[in-house]
Design a protein around this motif. Structure first.
Motif, short mmCIF file in Angstrom:
data_model
loop_
_atom_site.label_atom_id
_atom_site.label_comp_id
_atom_site.label_asym_id
_atom_site.label_seq_id
_atom_site.Cartn_x
_atom_site.Cartn_y
_atom_site.Cartn_z
N LEU A 272 -15.47 -25.92 -24.89
CA LEU A 272 -14.23 -26.43 -25.46
C LEU A 272 -14.40 -27.87 -25.94
CD1 LEU A 272 -11.45 -25.04 -23.09
CD2 LEU A 272 -12.00 -24.34 -25.41
N ALA A 273 -15.11 -28.68 -25.12
CA ALA A 273 -15.33 -30.07 -25.50
C ALA A 273 -16.15 -30.14 -26.78
CB ALA A 273 -16.04 -30.81 -24.37
N ARG A 274 -17.16 -29.27 -26.89
CA ARG A 274 -17.97 -29.22 -28.11
C ARG A 274 -17.12 -28.90 -29.32
NH1 ARG A 274 -23.61 -28.57 -27.77
NH2 ARG A 274 -24.16 -30.60 -26.92
N LEU A 275 -16.15 -28.01 -29.11
CA LEU A 275 -15.30 -27.62 -30.22
C LEU A 275 -14.28 -28.70 -30.56
CD1 LEU A 275 -14.66 -23.87 -29.31
CD2 LEU A 275 -16.25 -24.82 -30.98
N GLY A 276 -14.26 -29.75 -29.75
CA GLY A 276 -13.40 -30.89 -30.08
C GLY A 276 -12.02 -30.82 -29.49
N VAL A 277 -11.79 -29.88 -28.56
CA VAL A 277 -10.49 -29.81 -27.92
C VAL A 277 -10.30 -31.04 -27.03
CG1 VAL A 277 -9.00 -28.49 -26.37
CG2 VAL A 277 -10.55 -27.32 -27.94
N ALA A 279 -10.27 -34.10 -27.64
CA ALA A 279 -11.06 -35.29 -27.92
C ALA A 279 -10.17 -36.54 -27.97
CB ALA A 279 -11.82 -35.12 -29.22
N ARG A 280 -8.99 -36.39 -28.52
CA ARG A 280 -8.12 -37.56 -28.66
C ARG A 280 -7.03 -37.60 -27.60
NH1 ARG A 280 -10.47 -40.71 -30.27
NH2 ARG A 280 -11.35 -41.09 -32.30
N LYS A 281 -7.07 -36.61 -26.73
CA LYS A 281 -5.99 -36.52 -25.74
C LYS A 281 -6.15 -37.59 -24.66
CE LYS A 281 -4.64 -32.00 -24.84
NZ LYS A 281 -4.99 -31.05 -23.87
N ALA A 282 -5.02 -38.06 -24.17
CA ALA A 282 -5.10 -39.10 -23.14
C ALA A 282 -5.41 -38.50 -21.78
CB ALA A 282 -3.79 -39.85 -23.05
#
Ligand SMILES: Nc1ncnc2c1ncn2[C@@H]1O[C@H](COP(=O)(O)OP(=O)(O)OP(=O)(O)O)[C@@H](O)[C@H]1O
Ligand SMILES: [Mg+2]
Lengths: 282, 238
Positions: A272-277, A279-282
């Motif tokens: 999921l991290a690779r897919l960018g989920v 990424a900008r969330k606090a």
């Protein structure tokens, strides 16, 4: 299969196992982040071996409730290790290695000298990798677990902000008058308690997995300390429940099934991290 | 009366003396720059003032109503690990830990103070961003906002502009000067930027083989400064 599950859930021992499993998973995930970031993981690992040695001694002395002996012994070692670790880093490392490997060796030797049952290697395997013992918990042990878990969670909630501050920047905390040593001691004692608790669930070799995997998974997706803490708690509890249920249905060992669930979650979060989920969330 | 007085202080680690016989004092509203070569003991002096380590000799006393937990500190290198998950808001708020004392959670005033200091340091727009994803200059401003939450009186800054580009460096100096002039915050700053040090500071403490302490004007007249300024200033122009 659902019928089968419903039938199992009717048994008190399965209910106990689930309650204890959830509580232990919750506790062990809370301090995971601190443990990883403060470079305390090695203390956790060392202490789990100490707990193994203490367990062996408790067995020989025919102490009925092993936890009552193992817990103080492990807490004591946690305090000792922290003391030596603080003064001089490198020597502290060596001290931890010596104590942990030492207790492992002595524990194994004692188990062989004074066997509890005819099958020593199965006993050893049980203490190292956890066993079905979580399914044979007595009511006393369940209550002990519940009490300790509540204490751990309460301490964490009460000192959440201080634990964050001390983990993030020890020098700054010290300079504003926060009693850093006291909090480090508190963290070490709580870790010792968690390790003794978790020994019931996954055995002493797999404890670090229970503590570290949820935190590492959560850190893949979340960017705030609060987010990571909440996520790893939820994740750890879910994995524990899933792991226990699978192990009951499929007859696999409880501890390693839970850890396997944690590994799957970690892989999932990495993808999921690779897919960018997030990424900008606090 | 001085806020901070160091009398005959010796510094060092485990009995190994780096510097001895250090005398100086800082009064409210002063802007003291500590200069000296690498390894001369500047960071060690700061850590000793903060009580992170004990002086090997002499005494360090606080006065003028300053408690030793009313100091805001900006470390030279935060020992923060690269992968630490923390938002700017969480970090700035942690500057209020001394104010909160035994209270487990921060109250309204402390949150308001954190917000005010983030505004002052121009980092409010990053409040929910992750600290490690900010640039070096933004990170320094966040840590300065945190330090301001801890104090209204005395700031200790260990090389706050190292690694920043010229424009951001200038902004940082102006922020610090503003805090000193307008909010009357006493500033003690370690710097290798000797040209800016003599430009902004009211006092200079030069440590090394030779020690100097005094007002900036006097420092500029000294032979020590002339030597140091040509070497370091020359480096900068090159
Ligand atoms: N933890 C430590 N243990 C032992 N010696 C140390 C320690 N930290 C620093 N030193 C030594 O003390 C001396 C002074 O170090 P310090 O960090 O105070 O220098 P500094 O003036 O801040 O240098 P810089 O300009 O590079 O930041 C150095 O010689 C250093 O090797
Ligand atoms: Mg330094």
């Amino acid at each position: 299969m659902l019928d089968q599950l419903r039938m199992y859930l009717g048994f008190p021992f399965v209910q106990y196992a689930l309650i204890v499993g959830v509580l232990i998973a919750l506790c062990s995930s809370l301090l995971g982040v601190t443990l990883v970031l403060k470079r305390f993981s090695f203390i956790g690992d060392g202490l789990s071996h100490v707990a193994f040695g203490a367990m062996a001694i408790a067995g020989i002395m025919h102490i009925n409730s092993e936890m009552l002996f193992v817990l103080p012994a492990t807490v004591l070692c946690a305090i000792l290790l922290l003391r030596t670790g603080q003064n001089t880093r490198i020597k502290g490392d060596a001290a931890i290695a010596m104590i942990s490997v030492g207790s492992l060796a002595v524990g194994y030797m004692l188990l062989n000298l004074f066997p509890k049952s005819s099958n020593v290697s199965s006993d050893v395997c049980t203490s190292l990798f956890g066993s079905t013992s979580i399914l044979t918990l007595s009511l006393t042990e369940v209550w002990l677990c519940v009490g300790l878990s509540i204490a751990v969670v309460a301490i964490f909630l009460l000192f959440y902000n201080k634990i964050f501050a001390v983990t993030f920047d020890e020098d700054f905390s010290h300079s504003t008058g926060t009693r850093v040593e006291a909090y480090n001691l508190l963290i070490a004692v709580v870790i010792a308690v968690i390790i003794v608790l978790a020994m019931n669930l996954v055995g002493s070799l797999l404890i670090s997995a229970l503590i570290i995997f949820p935190a590492m998974s959560a850190m893949r997706l979340f960017r705030s300390f609060k987010g990571v803490t909440i996520c790893s708690a939820v994740l750890s509890v879910s994995c524990a429940v899933i792991g226990i249920l699978i192990s009951i249905l499929a007859g696999t060992p409880v501890g390693s099934t839970i850890v396997a669930a944690d590994i799957v979650a970690f892989l999932l979060f990495s993808v999921l991290a690779r897919l960018g989920v997030g990424a900008r969330k606090a | 009366m001085a806020q901070l007085t160091c009398k005959d202080v010796s510094l060092g680690y485990e009995g190994h003396v780096i510097l001895s016989g250090l005398n100086f004092s800082v009064s409210a509203g002063n802007y003291l720059c500590i200069v000296g070569e690498n390894g001369s003991g500047k960071s060690t002096l700061m850590k000793t003032i903060l009580g992170l380590q004990k002086p090997l000799g002499g005494s360090i006393t606080f006065g003028d109503g300053l408690q030793n937990n009313e100091i805001g500190y900006l470390p030279q290198q935060t020992q923060v690990q690269k992968d630490f998950p923390a938002t700017v808001w969480e970090i700035v708020l942690s500057g209020c830990q001394a104010r909160a004392g035994r209270r487990p959670y921060y109250n309204k005033e402390e949150k308001a103070l954190a917000r005010e200091n983030m505004d002052k340091m121009n980092v409010s727009q990053f409040a929910r961003r992750c600290y490690r994803e900010l640039s070096g200059g933004q990170q320094q401003r966040v840590l300065l906002a945190r330090a301001l939450c801890a104090t209204r009186k005395l700031l200790l800054l260990d090389e706050p502009v190292t690694g920043l580009d010229p424009k951001v460096t200038l902004e940082m100096y102006q922020l610090i000067e503003q805090l000193n002039r307008e909010d009357r915050v006493t500033v003690i700053m370690i710097s290798h930027d000797i040209v800016s040090a003599v430009k902004y500071a009211s006092h200079i403490l030069h440590i090394g083989h030779e020690v100097f302490f005094g007002p900036t004007q006097d420092y500029l007249q000294s032979a020590l400064a002339r030597r140091f300024l040509t070497v370091e200033g020359g480096d900068q122009n090159a």
